[in-house]
Design a protein around this motif. Structure first.
Motif, PDB file in Angstrom:
ATOM      1  N   GLN A 170       0.811  -1.225   0.000  1.00  0.00           N
ATOM      2  CA  GLN A 170       0.000   0.000   0.000  1.00  0.00           C
ATOM      3  C   GLN A 170       0.840   1.270   0.000  1.00  0.00           C
ATOM      4  O   GLN A 170       0.377   2.323  -0.467  1.00  0.00           O
ATOM      5  CB  GLN A 170      -0.934   0.003   1.207  1.00  0.00           C
ATOM      6  CG  GLN A 170      -1.989  -1.091   1.159  1.00  0.00           C
ATOM      7  CD  GLN A 170      -2.987  -0.986   2.292  1.00  0.00           C
ATOM      8  OE1 GLN A 170      -2.907  -0.095   3.124  1.00  0.00           O
ATOM      9  NE2 GLN A 170      -3.932  -1.915   2.320  1.00  0.00           N
ATOM     10  N   VAL A 171       2.056   1.200   0.546  1.00  0.00           N
ATOM     11  CA  VAL A 171       2.905   2.400   0.636  1.00  0.00           C
ATOM     12  C   VAL A 171       3.149   2.986  -0.760  1.00  0.00           C
ATOM     13  O   VAL A 171       3.080   4.204  -0.961  1.00  0.00           O
ATOM     14  CB  VAL A 171       4.245   2.069   1.336  1.00  0.00           C
ATOM     15  CG1 VAL A 171       5.148   3.305   1.375  1.00  0.00           C
ATOM     16  CG2 VAL A 171       3.996   1.541   2.744  1.00  0.00           C
ATOM     17  N   GLY A 172       3.415   2.134  -1.733  1.00  0.00           N
ATOM     18  CA  GLY A 172       3.626   2.603  -3.103  1.00  0.00           C
ATOM     19  C   GLY A 172       2.409   3.317  -3.650  1.00  0.00           C
ATOM     20  O   GLY A 172       2.522   4.361  -4.313  1.00  0.00           O
ATOM     21  N   ALA A 173       1.227   2.791  -3.356  1.00  0.00           N
ATOM     22  CA  ALA A 173      -0.019   3.409  -3.832  1.00  0.00           C
ATOM     23  C   ALA A 173      -0.222   4.777  -3.188  1.00  0.00           C
ATOM     24  O   ALA A 173      -0.721   5.708  -3.829  1.00  0.00           O
ATOM     25  CB  ALA A 173      -1.193   2.493  -3.521  1.00  0.00           C
ATOM     26  N   MET A 174       0.172   4.900  -1.927  1.00  0.00           N
ATOM     27  CA  MET A 174       0.040   6.198  -1.240  1.00  0.00           C
ATOM     28  C   MET A 174       0.950   7.245  -1.894  1.00  0.00           C
ATOM     29  O   MET A 174       0.535   8.381  -2.123  1.00  0.00           O
ATOM     30  CB  MET A 174       0.400   6.040   0.239  1.00  0.00           C
ATOM     31  CG  MET A 174      -0.577   5.178   1.013  1.00  0.00           C
ATOM     32  SD  MET A 174       0.011   4.974   2.725  1.00  0.00           S
ATOM     33  CE  MET A 174      -1.132   3.735   3.317  1.00  0.00           C
ATOM     34  N   ALA A 176       2.077   7.150  -4.999  1.00  0.00           N
ATOM     35  CA  ALA A 176       1.554   7.405  -6.351  1.00  0.00           C
ATOM     36  C   ALA A 176       0.356   8.341  -6.294  1.00  0.00           C
ATOM     37  O   ALA A 176       0.208   9.238  -7.139  1.00  0.00           O
ATOM     38  CB  ALA A 176       1.181   6.080  -7.026  1.00  0.00           C
ATOM     39  N   ALA A 177      -0.495   8.170  -5.275  1.00  0.00           N
ATOM     40  CA  ALA A 177      -1.653   9.055  -5.119  1.00  0.00           C
ATOM     41  C   ALA A 177      -1.196  10.474  -4.788  1.00  0.00           C
ATOM     42  O   ALA A 177      -1.734  11.452  -5.329  1.00  0.00           O
ATOM     43  CB  ALA A 177      -2.569   8.523  -4.018  1.00  0.00           C
ATOM     44  N   ALA A 178      -0.203  10.593  -3.907  1.00  0.00           N
ATOM     45  CA  ALA A 178       0.301  11.916  -3.518  1.00  0.00           C
ATOM     46  C   ALA A 178       0.870  12.656  -4.729  1.00  0.00           C
ATOM     47  O   ALA A 178       0.685  13.868  -4.876  1.00  0.00           O
ATOM     48  CB  ALA A 178       1.347  11.774  -2.414  1.00  0.00           C
ATOM     49  N   ILE A 179       1.537  11.925  -5.606  1.00  0.00           N
ATOM     50  CA  ILE A 179       2.047  12.512  -6.858  1.00  0.00           C
ATOM     51  C   ILE A 179       0.866  12.941  -7.738  1.00  0.00           C
ATOM     52  O   ILE A 179       0.815  14.064  -8.246  1.00  0.00           O
ATOM     53  CB  ILE A 179       2.912  11.482  -7.626  1.00  0.00           C
ATOM     54  CG1 ILE A 179       4.160  11.098  -6.837  1.00  0.00           C
ATOM     55  CG2 ILE A 179       3.226  11.976  -9.050  1.00  0.00           C
ATOM     56  CD1 ILE A 179       5.358  11.970  -7.041  1.00  0.00           C
ATOM     57  N   ARG A 180      -0.111  12.048  -7.939  1.00  0.00           N
ATOM     58  CA  ARG A 180      -1.257  12.306  -8.796  1.00  0.00           C
ATOM     59  C   ARG A 180      -2.044  13.536  -8.305  1.00  0.00           C
ATOM     60  O   ARG A 180      -2.581  14.317  -9.091  1.00  0.00           O
ATOM     61  CB  ARG A 180      -2.158  11.063  -8.817  1.00  0.00           C
ATOM     62  CG  ARG A 180      -3.310  11.075  -9.817  1.00  0.00           C
ATOM     63  CD  ARG A 180      -2.871  10.737 -11.236  1.00  0.00           C
ATOM     64  NE  ARG A 180      -2.397   9.373 -11.386  1.00  0.00           N
ATOM     65  CZ  ARG A 180      -3.150   8.323 -11.792  1.00  0.00           C
ATOM     66  NH1 ARG A 180      -4.411   8.511 -12.095  1.00  0.00           N
ATOM     67  NH2 ARG A 180      -2.607   7.129 -11.923  1.00  0.00           N
ATOM     68  N   LEU A 181      -2.087  13.705  -6.968  1.00  0.00           N
ATOM     69  CA  LEU A 181      -2.825  14.827  -6.372  1.00  0.00           C
ATOM     70  C   LEU A 181      -2.020  16.126  -6.368  1.00  0.00           C
ATOM     71  O   LEU A 181      -2.537  17.174  -5.981  1.00  0.00           O
ATOM     72  CB  LEU A 181      -3.205  14.472  -4.917  1.00  0.00           C
ATOM     73  CG  LEU A 181      -4.246  13.364  -4.728  1.00  0.00           C
ATOM     74  CD1 LEU A 181      -4.175  12.809  -3.300  1.00  0.00           C
ATOM     75  CD2 LEU A 181      -5.653  13.872  -5.032  1.00  0.00           C
ATOM     76  N   GLY A 182      -0.735  16.027  -6.757  1.00  0.00           N
ATOM     77  CA  GLY A 182       0.133  17.208  -6.719  1.00  0.00           C
ATOM     78  C   GLY A 182       0.668  17.510  -5.327  1.00  0.00           C
ATOM     79  O   GLY A 182       1.203  18.583  -5.081  1.00  0.00           O
ATOM     80  N   TRP A 183       0.527  16.552  -4.402  1.00  0.00           N
ATOM     81  CA  TRP A 183       1.017  16.751  -3.031  1.00  0.00           C
ATOM     82  C   TRP A 183       2.516  16.467  -2.931  1.00  0.00           C
ATOM     83  O   TRP A 183       3.166  16.893  -1.981  1.00  0.00           O
ATOM     84  CB  TRP A 183       0.265  15.840  -2.051  1.00  0.00           C
ATOM     85  CG  TRP A 183      -1.209  16.155  -1.934  1.00  0.00           C
ATOM     86  CD1 TRP A 183      -1.924  17.107  -2.617  1.00  0.00           C
ATOM     87  CD2 TRP A 183      -2.147  15.508  -1.075  1.00  0.00           C
ATOM     88  NE1 TRP A 183      -3.229  17.086  -2.235  1.00  0.00           N
ATOM     89  CE2 TRP A 183      -3.413  16.115  -1.287  1.00  0.00           C
ATOM     90  CE3 TRP A 183      -2.053  14.468  -0.140  1.00  0.00           C
ATOM     91  CZ2 TRP A 183      -4.560  15.719  -0.600  1.00  0.00           C
ATOM     92  CZ3 TRP A 183      -3.193  14.074   0.540  1.00  0.00           C
ATOM     93  CH2 TRP A 183      -4.432  14.695   0.311  1.00  0.00           C
ATOM     94  N   LEU A 184       3.058  15.676  -3.863  1.00  0.00           N
ATOM     95  CA  LEU A 184       4.508  15.484  -4.003  1.00  0.00           C
ATOM     96  C   LEU A 184       4.864  15.846  -5.436  1.00  0.00           C
ATOM     97  O   LEU A 184       4.053  15.683  -6.343  1.00  0.00           O
ATOM     98  CB  LEU A 184       4.916  14.038  -3.713  1.00  0.00           C
ATOM     99  CG  LEU A 184       4.771  13.528  -2.284  1.00  0.00           C
ATOM    100  CD1 LEU A 184       5.138  12.050  -2.222  1.00  0.00           C
ATOM    101  CD2 LEU A 184       5.644  14.328  -1.322  1.00  0.00           C
ATOM    102  N   LYS A 185       6.098  16.322  -5.642  1.00  0.00           N
ATOM    103  CA  LYS A 185       6.465  16.819  -6.968  1.00  0.00           C
ATOM    104  C   LYS A 185       7.785  16.223  -7.450  1.00  0.00           C
ATOM    105  O   LYS A 185       8.675  15.955  -6.667  1.00  0.00           O
ATOM    106  CB  LYS A 185       6.587  18.347  -6.921  1.00  0.00           C
ATOM    107  CG  LYS A 185       5.232  19.014  -6.690  1.00  0.00           C
ATOM    108  CD  LYS A 185       5.299  20.512  -6.720  1.00  0.00           C
ATOM    109  CE  LYS A 185       3.903  21.113  -6.582  1.00  0.00           C
ATOM    110  NZ  LYS A 185       3.220  20.724  -5.315  1.00  0.00           N
ATOM    111  N   SER A 186       7.838  16.038  -8.762  1.00  0.00           N
ATOM    112  CA  SER A 186       9.078  15.511  -9.339  1.00  0.00           C
ATOM    113  C   SER A 186       9.978  16.665  -9.771  1.00  0.00           C
ATOM    114  O   SER A 186       9.555  17.807  -9.790  1.00  0.00           O
ATOM    115  CB  SER A 186       8.764  14.626 -10.534  1.00  0.00           C
ATOM    116  OG  SER A 186       8.011  15.337 -11.484  1.00  0.00           O
TER     117      SER A 186
END
Lengths: 186, 186
Positions: A170-174, A176-186
């Motif tokens: 589940q950690v990976g999904a969390m 990935a979701a944070a990236i998708r939501l713009g909460w983490l950035k590349s």
């Protein structure tokens, strides 16, 4: 010549244990280099799904459950087993609604994995659910004892970045979701 | 009164299958609400470890292997099973060196998880290895057929953000490593 990784040939497959939704198989496998593995274990377990649920107030909806094999009280994403032949997204929406009493207007696949490809033949699918509406209509399985926990965006990110979540893939999904939501950035 | 999630009481535990490093147990469990589950399956499998390896040229060192249960050629992080009683970090360094022929001057725990807490009792530990030196001294297990694959930073991030990696809980470790390295930002 470049090395090519090749699959094995199954010479014999025997179900040595079968109960409810789980089977253990022992397989005699011929390797590309001519060696034989006997037995190689394959565990046949159902596909499963989990949902990262985000409320309109940017809270993550999680569930707390006792997980007996590990012996832990676990804080995790809602989800569950996919019935044979069931569409994974239908299963994920069903599990989300039954466990949390929320419905989602927006429901998107994050990604799919093989949870344990050397040992298990199943797949897992992770979704992002947004635009939630609380219906309050939960429907727990017979043995389910679930506590709903809403975690605010910053607290969720803090726990994710401090590696507080420990439930399997589940950690990976969390992330990935944070990236998708713009909460983490590349 | 706030709902408290409580553990179950094991009334009976029977090993119904045991081969090499794997056991399947059937347990009779008494739930806090008085219900009994009979049987509940517990799979006893070894702890394992994986390593996110970063070269001095910002390449990620990965391995390609055939994974028989899922029937896939898998691109994944180096790693393997932890021997009973072995220190997880010692095991992770050993697996990394044996599979890839690299040693690391810097070796840090990313985090630990329960890979499948409802069904399996084991743990997994993920590490970040940097300041690598190539010794070229690999030592494969008898059945290991491994191809080393170096992926440049940007290609790795692209694949991670496009959800191309599908090997179990490793995706979370890749995201955690990318954060630790400053390749993704909160």
């Amino acid at each position: 010549m470049e090395q090519q990784i090749k699959p094995w040939l199954v010479q014999q497959s025997t179900i040595v244990y079968s109960q409810k939704w789980m089977k253990v198989k022992e397989e005699v496998c011929l390797l590309p280099d001519g060696q034989t593995i006997n037995p190689y274990f394959v565990i046949d377990v159902p596909d499963f799904c989990n949902v990262v649920m985000v409320t309109n107030q940017d809270e993550i909806v999680m569930v707390q459950q006792y997980r007996h094999a590990a012996g832990i009280i676990s804080l995790e994403l809602p989800g569950g087993m996919i019935e044979p032949g069931e569409d994974p997204m239908v299963a994920a929406k069903r599990e989300m609604e039954e466990e949390t009493g929320y419905q989602a207007n927006q429901f998107d696949l994050l990604y799919s994995i093989h949870p344990n490809p050397p040992l298990e033949n199943n797949r897992a699918h992770f979704y992002l659910a947004t635009q939630l509406t609380l219906t309050g209509k939960t429907a727990f399985d017979q043995y389910e004892d679930i506590k709903l926990v809403l975690i605010k965006k910053q607290a969720f990110l803090d726990q994710l970045l401090q590696n507080s979540f420990t439930h399997g893939a589940q950690v990976g999904a969390m992330f990935a979701a944070a990236i998708r939501l713009g909460w983490l950035k590349s």
